[in-house]
Scaffold this motif. Structure first.
Motif, PDB file in Angstrom:
ATOM      1  N   ASP A 185       4.238  10.370  -6.188  1.00 35.58           N
ATOM      2  CA  ASP A 185       5.594  10.682  -6.623  1.00 35.58           C
ATOM      3  C   ASP A 185       6.376  11.358  -5.496  1.00 35.58           C
ATOM      4  O   ASP A 185       6.920  12.450  -5.643  1.00 35.58           O
ATOM      5  CB  ASP A 185       5.566  11.571  -7.868  1.00 35.58           C
ATOM      6  CG  ASP A 185       6.922  11.614  -8.555  1.00 35.58           C
ATOM      7  OD1 ASP A 185       7.672  10.637  -8.425  1.00 35.58           O
ATOM      8  OD2 ASP A 185       7.214  12.633  -9.199  1.00 35.58           O
ATOM      9  N   SER A 186       6.408  10.686  -4.344  1.00 33.15           N
ATOM     10  CA  SER A 186       7.036  11.271  -3.172  1.00 33.15           C
ATOM     11  C   SER A 186       7.902  10.236  -2.468  1.00 33.15           C
ATOM     12  O   SER A 186       7.421   9.169  -2.077  1.00 33.15           O
ATOM     13  CB  SER A 186       5.957  11.780  -2.215  1.00 33.15           C
ATOM     14  OG  SER A 186       6.526  12.205  -1.020  1.00 33.15           O
ATOM     15  N   SER A 187       9.167  10.565  -2.298  1.00 29.26           N
ATOM     16  CA  SER A 187      10.058   9.661  -1.574  1.00 29.26           C
ATOM     17  C   SER A 187       9.869   9.791  -0.068  1.00 29.26           C
ATOM     18  O   SER A 187      10.182   8.859   0.678  1.00 29.26           O
ATOM     19  CB  SER A 187      11.506   9.927  -1.951  1.00 29.26           C
ATOM     20  OG  SER A 187      11.869  11.240  -1.589  1.00 29.26           O
ATOM     21  N   GLU A 188       9.359  10.951   0.385  1.00 30.67           N
ATOM     22  CA  GLU A 188       9.112  11.126   1.819  1.00 30.67           C
ATOM     23  C   GLU A 188       7.999  10.207   2.300  1.00 30.67           C
ATOM     24  O   GLU A 188       8.075   9.663   3.407  1.00 30.67           O
ATOM     25  CB  GLU A 188       8.755  12.584   2.135  1.00 30.67           C
ATOM     26  CG  GLU A 188       9.880  13.557   1.967  1.00 30.67           C
ATOM     27  CD  GLU A 188      10.006  14.066   0.536  1.00 30.67           C
ATOM     28  OE1 GLU A 188       9.067  13.861  -0.258  1.00 30.67           O
ATOM     29  OE2 GLU A 188      11.052  14.650   0.217  1.00 30.67           O
ATOM     30  N   VAL A 189       6.979  10.035   1.470  1.00 26.26           N
ATOM     31  CA  VAL A 189       5.883   9.123   1.818  1.00 26.26           C
ATOM     32  C   VAL A 189       6.410   7.700   1.898  1.00 26.26           C
ATOM     33  O   VAL A 189       6.041   6.936   2.789  1.00 26.26           O
ATOM     34  CB  VAL A 189       4.730   9.231   0.797  1.00 26.26           C
ATOM     35  CG1 VAL A 189       3.693   8.154   1.008  1.00 26.26           C
ATOM     36  CG2 VAL A 189       4.095  10.607   0.860  1.00 26.26           C
ATOM     37  N   LEU A 190       7.288   7.343   0.986  1.00 25.43           N
ATOM     38  CA  LEU A 190       7.869   6.000   0.992  1.00 25.43           C
ATOM     39  C   LEU A 190       8.691   5.763   2.252  1.00 25.43           C
ATOM     40  O   LEU A 190       8.551   4.727   2.903  1.00 25.43           O
ATOM     41  CB  LEU A 190       8.729   5.793  -0.246  1.00 25.43           C
ATOM     42  CG  LEU A 190       9.364   4.424  -0.417  1.00 25.43           C
ATOM     43  CD1 LEU A 190       8.286   3.359  -0.559  1.00 25.43           C
ATOM     44  CD2 LEU A 190      10.289   4.410  -1.607  1.00 25.43           C
TER      45      LEU A 190
ATOM     46  N   ILE B 298       0.831  -1.201   0.000  1.00 27.36           N
ATOM     47  CA  ILE B 298       0.000   0.000   0.000  1.00 27.36           C
ATOM     48  C   ILE B 298       0.869   1.257   0.000  1.00 27.36           C
ATOM     49  O   ILE B 298       0.618   2.198  -0.752  1.00 27.36           O
ATOM     50  CB  ILE B 298      -0.961  -0.015   1.205  1.00 27.36           C
ATOM     51  CG1 ILE B 298      -2.013  -1.093   1.022  1.00 27.36           C
ATOM     52  CG2 ILE B 298      -1.610   1.338   1.399  1.00 27.36           C
ATOM     53  CD1 ILE B 298      -2.841  -1.363   2.256  1.00 27.36           C
ATOM     54  N   VAL B 299       1.902   1.258   0.822  1.00 25.44           N
ATOM     55  CA  VAL B 299       2.798   2.420   0.899  1.00 25.44           C
ATOM     56  C   VAL B 299       3.537   2.612  -0.425  1.00 25.44           C
ATOM     57  O   VAL B 299       3.689   3.741  -0.905  1.00 25.44           O
ATOM     58  CB  VAL B 299       3.795   2.265   2.067  1.00 25.44           C
ATOM     59  CG1 VAL B 299       4.928   3.252   1.969  1.00 25.44           C
ATOM     60  CG2 VAL B 299       3.076   2.402   3.384  1.00 25.44           C
ATOM     61  N   LEU B 300       3.964   1.530  -1.038  1.00 25.66           N
ATOM     62  CA  LEU B 300       4.682   1.627  -2.308  1.00 25.66           C
ATOM     63  C   LEU B 300       3.790   2.201  -3.396  1.00 25.66           C
ATOM     64  O   LEU B 300       4.194   3.101  -4.131  1.00 25.66           O
ATOM     65  CB  LEU B 300       5.217   0.254  -2.700  1.00 25.66           C
ATOM     66  CG  LEU B 300       6.104   0.209  -3.931  1.00 25.66           C
ATOM     67  CD1 LEU B 300       7.356   1.036  -3.693  1.00 25.66           C
ATOM     68  CD2 LEU B 300       6.462  -1.219  -4.264  1.00 25.66           C
ATOM     69  N   LYS B 301       2.562   1.708  -3.497  1.00 23.63           N
ATOM     70  CA  LYS B 301       1.638   2.230  -4.504  1.00 23.63           C
ATOM     71  C   LYS B 301       1.289   3.686  -4.241  1.00 23.63           C
ATOM     72  O   LYS B 301       1.194   4.485  -5.174  1.00 23.63           O
ATOM     73  CB  LYS B 301       0.372   1.387  -4.544  1.00 23.63           C
ATOM     74  CG  LYS B 301       0.571   0.044  -5.180  1.00 23.63           C
ATOM     75  CD  LYS B 301      -0.719  -0.735  -5.229  1.00 23.63           C
ATOM     76  CE  LYS B 301      -0.464  -2.143  -5.658  1.00 23.63           C
ATOM     77  NZ  LYS B 301      -0.555  -2.323  -7.085  1.00 23.63           N
ATOM     78  N   LEU B 302       1.119   4.046  -2.980  1.00 23.16           N
ATOM     79  CA  LEU B 302       0.799   5.418  -2.633  1.00 23.16           C
ATOM     80  C   LEU B 302       1.960   6.363  -2.954  1.00 23.16           C
ATOM     81  O   LEU B 302       1.751   7.466  -3.469  1.00 23.16           O
ATOM     82  CB  LEU B 302       0.429   5.520  -1.156  1.00 23.16           C
ATOM     83  CG  LEU B 302      -0.039   6.867  -0.649  1.00 23.16           C
ATOM     84  CD1 LEU B 302      -1.351   7.257  -1.323  1.00 23.16           C
ATOM     85  CD2 LEU B 302      -0.197   6.839   0.848  1.00 23.16           C
TER      86      LEU B 302
END
Length: 53
Positions: free
Chosen positions: A28-33, A19-23
């Protein structure tokens, strides 16, 4: 119960990580990852500790 907690925590980690990877790709955010990975590892750890106790 300890034996059952291993596959359940792995399944939970795979779901959260997916879920985190798809989000993060969608936003398009590395901070979210990064934040999502840290939170998913912590969440799976807490779930495993809760499930065993």
């Amino acid at each position: 119960m300890k034996l059952l907690s291993i596959p359940l925590t792995l399944i939970l980690f795979a779901l959260l990580f997916g879920i985190v990877l798809k989000l993060s790709v969608w936003l398009d955010s590395s901070e979210v990852l990064l934040a999502g990975n840290i939170l998913s590892v912590y969440g799976v750890y807490r779930f495993g500790r809760w499930f065993v106790n």
